[in-house]
Design a protein around this motif. Structure first.
Motif, short mmCIF file in Angstrom:
data_model
loop_
_atom_site.label_atom_id
_atom_site.label_comp_id
_atom_site.label_asym_id
_atom_site.label_seq_id
_atom_site.Cartn_x
_atom_site.Cartn_y
_atom_site.Cartn_z
N ALA A 61 0.74 -1.07 -0.12
CA ALA A 61 0.22 -0.37 -0.16
C ALA A 61 0.86 1.31 0.19
CB ALA A 61 -0.69 0.10 1.39
N LEU A 62 2.35 1.34 0.06
CA LEU A 62 2.66 1.99 -0.20
C LEU A 62 3.17 3.05 -0.90
CD1 LEU A 62 5.46 0.88 2.47
CD2 LEU A 62 3.56 2.14 3.05
N SER A 63 2.95 2.19 -2.27
CA SER A 63 3.24 2.86 -3.63
C SER A 63 1.43 3.51 -4.16
CB SER A 63 3.98 2.09 -4.52
OG SER A 63 3.49 0.95 -4.88
N SER A 64 2.19 3.44 -5.61
CA SER A 64 0.61 4.06 -6.19
C SER A 64 -0.16 2.85 -6.61
CB SER A 64 1.24 4.89 -7.60
OG SER A 64 1.69 3.65 -8.52
N PRO A 65 -1.23 2.37 -6.47
CA PRO A 65 -1.78 2.06 -6.47
C PRO A 65 -1.73 0.54 -7.45
CG PRO A 65 -3.14 3.73 -6.15
CD PRO A 65 -2.46 3.99 -6.03
N ILE A 66 -1.72 1.28 -8.43
CA ILE A 66 -1.15 0.32 -10.34
C ILE A 66 0.44 -0.61 -9.17
CG2 ILE A 66 -0.36 0.34 -12.71
CD1 ILE A 66 -2.40 2.66 -12.99
N GLU A 67 0.81 0.65 -9.09
CA GLU A 67 2.39 -0.05 -8.92
C GLU A 67 2.25 -1.52 -7.61
OE1 GLU A 67 5.20 2.31 -8.02
OE2 GLU A 67 4.99 3.56 -10.04
N GLY A 68 1.32 -0.88 -6.45
CA GLY A 68 0.68 -1.98 -5.74
C GLY A 68 0.34 -3.01 -6.20
#
Length: 174
Positions: A61-68
């Motif tokens: 949950a730390l990065s952008s939603p797509i990267e997550g």
């Protein structure tokens, strides 16, 4: 899973350890529960990790939603595929061991049946022929002279010994 993936503070320095923390339990499920149990365990694991990520907690949950989502999918694939393959391999090995055990039992039974058949044949046929030969020699001894009687006596002793050996061999086979 909730303990490992449920934290809501910034990325800890021991993140790789946290990511691998559920692995011993998942390995246990793969070895002990088979493919079905492993898939069920992985489903619970993926649900807990995805739930934590959707709630905004954990390492995904730390990065952008797509990267997550992509990192979560890559993580789940990297964990799931080897575990399912391990479970399938363990099940196949257990089935092979069962098949081998059944094959060994059939082989021992066939060997035992063969020994029984040989023992029965020795008892029924060979011993009767030896007994008939001994009786014929006894009849011949009573009708012949002394020099032939010695030869017949030697043959008779050999027949008795052969009969004893056949009986012993048949008993041992039985």
């Amino acid at each position: 899973c909730m303990l490992v993936f449920g934290w809501d503070h910034p990325q800890p320095p021991y993140l790789p350890v946290l990511l691998l923390a559920p692995l011993p339990l998942l390995l246990w499920a793969a070895v002990r529960l088979g493919v079905g149990g492993t898939c069920l365990s992985l489903l619970v694991f993926a649900g807990a990790v995805s739930g934590s990520a959707l709630a905004g907690r954990g390492p995904f949950a730390l990065s952008s939603p797509i990267e997550g989502v992509l990192s979560l999918q890559a993580f789940l694939i990297a964990v799931s595929v080897p575990l399912v393959l391990l479970a399938a391999l363990v099940e196949e090995q257990m089935q092979t061991a069962d098949t081998l055990r059944l094959s060994e039992q059939r082989l021992l039974k066939l060997q035992h049946d063969g020994q029984q058949r040989i023992a029965q044949e020795l008892h029924d046929s060979t011993s009767q022929h030896l007994t008939a030969m001994a009786l014929n020699l006894a009849t011949l001894r009573s009708r012949t002279g002394t020099d032939v009687a010695e030869l017949i006596k030697d043959i008779s002793c050999s027949l008795k010994e052969a009969k004893r050996e056949v009986a012993s061999f048949g008993y041992l086979l039985h």
